[in-house]
Structures are given as structure tokens and as C-alpha cells.
Design a protein around this motif. Structure first.
Motif: not given
Length: 350
Positions: A73-80
Motif C-alpha cells: 500500500a505504501l509503495d502505491a501511495i509513493i508512486e502516486d
């Protein structure tokens, strides 16, 4: 109401409460902007609920599985946030960034490519041929998209500072009894699963040498065998040969010799190396010809696969997985992070 949804609502409630109180901790910083624990748990709520409902089935792996979900989930937010930062800088939309960096580059596989993939993997493909081909095309398309997306994120992380504060996911890898270079007291242990015939492993060889030189007291290297025999016909015997050399306490000399000249790895070449290194060639040849180390290599491959290794080189830096021929700077970044975490842990324990 079903138990799964009750758990999900509980996670959402906790996340909302934390956000409202402003007491949630920061799990990452992207270009100076904080990503909070509440944001991550909200995104991960459904997966966390599923994990919670199955906690009794796998209690030993619960904490690690939870950490994997949080990192996803953190990776998805970072990417966004990285895409948003790029869009703001270039005065375009996020959709335009994604199209330019990813979608415009995604390749659509031909029927011939799908057929070739099917032929190479039909032993493990369940659907019949006619059903499999469209699925294979979609799989190859998705893989192409992932490669470009990963490359985009890698590039953006170099342009906009990212600091992850969430504890990393770690995998326990056995090191006792395996060839080690560096002090046993080292703060950082790099376990490398490698293949002596693999060109990417050969590319990583001087990088790890440089790491050893830069961190003589802080880092130790542990070598684990993972020959890719389906594509590297000499890799199996090369792996066995290194273990035969290890019986004479000459593993690292033999290791360096093979990576220094990957073009000569036939059995005759391996035996010549033993002569050049002034080893006991009778014992070495008997060990190699008799396949004395074959089972040890097989065991290493099985252990690597269980840990998630599917290609070489693959590394575990204090248990943190890193795949491929990574540049010095990226390996150093993880090492420095580990040294910093250890220093903070010691300071906190005083």
C-alpha cells in the motif's frame, strides 16, 4: 454482518480516528511530504482484514505478512505522489505522465511470441492451447507495462527524494556453514544467490568487490548457489566445483577466478583452474567427477526458491530482497540505511 466486513470496518475506523486525532506516525516522506500510517492502513484495509481473518491459520508469519501488505500500500501511495510531483513540475496531468512514461511504450506481443512462450512453458500451463494463447498475450502485455512502470518509479525516485521509515520486510536466509567473506561481527550481511555462468552475476561481481573495499568491517558477503541450468549448461558443474574447492578452503579464490573468466567453465576448464591455483587436483577431480556436491547445490536452489529467488543475481541485505545486477549506489543506499537503523536501535537501547 460477515466477520470479514466487521474486521474491515474496524480497520477503517481506527485509521479514521488516527487521522482525526493527528497522532498517526509518518511511514514515508516523498519530496518532503509525509505519508502517514493512517493513509497506508486505509489503502490496505481490505487486505489487512483478510489477513486478520486468517491469522489463526498462519500465526508465525502474521507480522511479516502484515508488513508485506503495508509496504504494498505504501509503495502505491509513493508512486502516486511521485507521478503527481512530475506532473506538477512539467505542468501536465498525472495521466499524461503515465501515458508518456508507460502506456506509450507498452508492447503488444505477437501471436508468434505467445506461441513461443507457450512452447517453452506448456508443462506448467494449465489451460489448453487455444485458451492459453490470449491469456499469455495479456500476461506478456502486463509484464511489459510493469517493466516500464518500475523504470518510471526508479527514475522519479532519483529526481524527488523518498525516505521510507516503515520497517523493511526481511527474509531469514541461512548463512551458517556457507562460504563467507568479511567479519562475522559485521552489522550488514549480504547473502547472494548467484550463478557462475550468468553474465549479470558477472556484472555484479566487481560491484560487490567495491562494496567489500568500502565497508571492510561493516559488511560480510555470503555466497549461495543458484545455477540456472535451463539456460546455462556449465553452471551446475561450476557450482559443484566451487564447493569442491571449498573443501580445500579455496572457495573464494575459485569463485573470483570463475567470475574473472566466465568464458571457460567446462569441466576441463574447471580442472585446469584447480591446477593453476595449486590445489590438490586428485581430490578436486574426484569430488567434481563423482558429483559429491550435486545434492548441496540442489538444496541451495530449493532454499532460494522458497525465499522468492527466481533469477540471478538475487541478494538479501540483512534479509531485504534485492534482485538483479544493481548499481553500487543502490546497494550502498540500503547498507547505509541498515547501519543507520542499527545505530538508532543501539542509541534507543541505552
Amino acid at each position: 454482518m460477515k466477520p470479514r466486513y466487521i474486521v474491515l470496518l474496524a480497520f477503517l475506523s481506527l485509521a479514521a480516528s488516527a487521522m482525526a486525532q493527528g497522532t498517526t506516525r509518518t511511514l514515508a516522506l516523498v519530496n518532503g511530504e509525509a505519508i502517514t500510517e493512517a493513509q497506508v492502513t486505509t489503502i490496505a484495509a481490505s487486505d489487512l482484514a483478510t489477513l486478520e481473518s486468517k491469522k489463526a491459520e498462519n500465526p508465525a508469519s502474521y507480522e511479516r505478512d502484515k508488513l508485506v501488505i503495508l509496504h504494498k500500500a505504501l509503495d502505491a501511495i509513493i508512486e502516486d505522489k511521485l507521478v503527481a510531483a512530475e506532473a506538477a513540475r512539467d505542468k501536465v496531468t498525472k495521466e499524461q505522465v503515465l501515458f508518456a512514461e508507460v502506456e506509450s511504450n507498452v508492447s503488444t506481443p505477437s501471436t508468434e511470441e505467445a506461441e513461443a512462450f507457450y512452447a517453452a512453458n506448456k508443462a506448467v500451463i494449465a489451460p489448453p492451447h487455444d485458451q492459453a494463447i490470449p491469456l499469455i498475450k495479456q500476461y506478456l502485455t502486463d509484464q511489459s507495462r510493469k517493466r516500464y512502470r518500475d523504470a518510471m518509479v526508479y527514475m522519479l525516485k532519483k529526481q524527488f527524494p523518498v525516505k521510507v521509515l516503515l520497517d523493511p520486510v526481511r527474509t531469514d536466509i541461512a548463512t551458517a556453514g556457507h562460504s563467507t567473506r568479511g567479519p562475522q561481527s559485521a552489522t550488514v550481511t549480504i547473502v547472494e544467490f548467484s550463478d557462475f555462468q550468468c553474465p549479470f552475476c558477472g556484472g555484479l561481481f566487481p560491484t560487490l568487490k567495491a562494496i567489500e573495499k568500502s565497508y571492510p568491517e561493516q559488511v560480510r558477503i555470503v555466497y549461495r548457489q543458484f545455477p540456472l541450468t535451463s539456460i546455462h549448461p556449465f553452471a551446475q558443474k561450476a557450482a559443484e566445483a566451487s564447493l569442491c574447492a571449498n573443501d580445500q578452503k579455496r572457495f573464494w579464490e575459485f569463485h573470483d577466478s570463475m567470475f574473472g573468466d566466465q568464458a571457460h567453465l567446462t569441466v576441463d576448464d574447471l580442472k585446469k583452474r584447480a591446477v593453476d591455483l595449486k590445489m590438490n587436483t586428485a581430490d578436486f577431480n574426484s569430488c567434481l567427477d563423482g558429483g559429491a556436491k550435486a545434492s548441496a547445490v540442489t538444496s541451495a536452489i530449493e532454499e532460494g526458491r522458497k525465499a522468492g529467488v527466481s533469477s540471478t543475481p538475487s541478494m538479501f541485505i540483512n534479509g531485504r530482497f534485492l534482485s538483479g545486477n544493481q548499481p553500487y549506489a543502490d546497494i550502498r543506499e540500503i547498507i547505509e540505511d541498515e547501519l543507520q537503523r542499527q545505530a538508532q536501535a543501539k542509541a534507543g537501547g541505552r
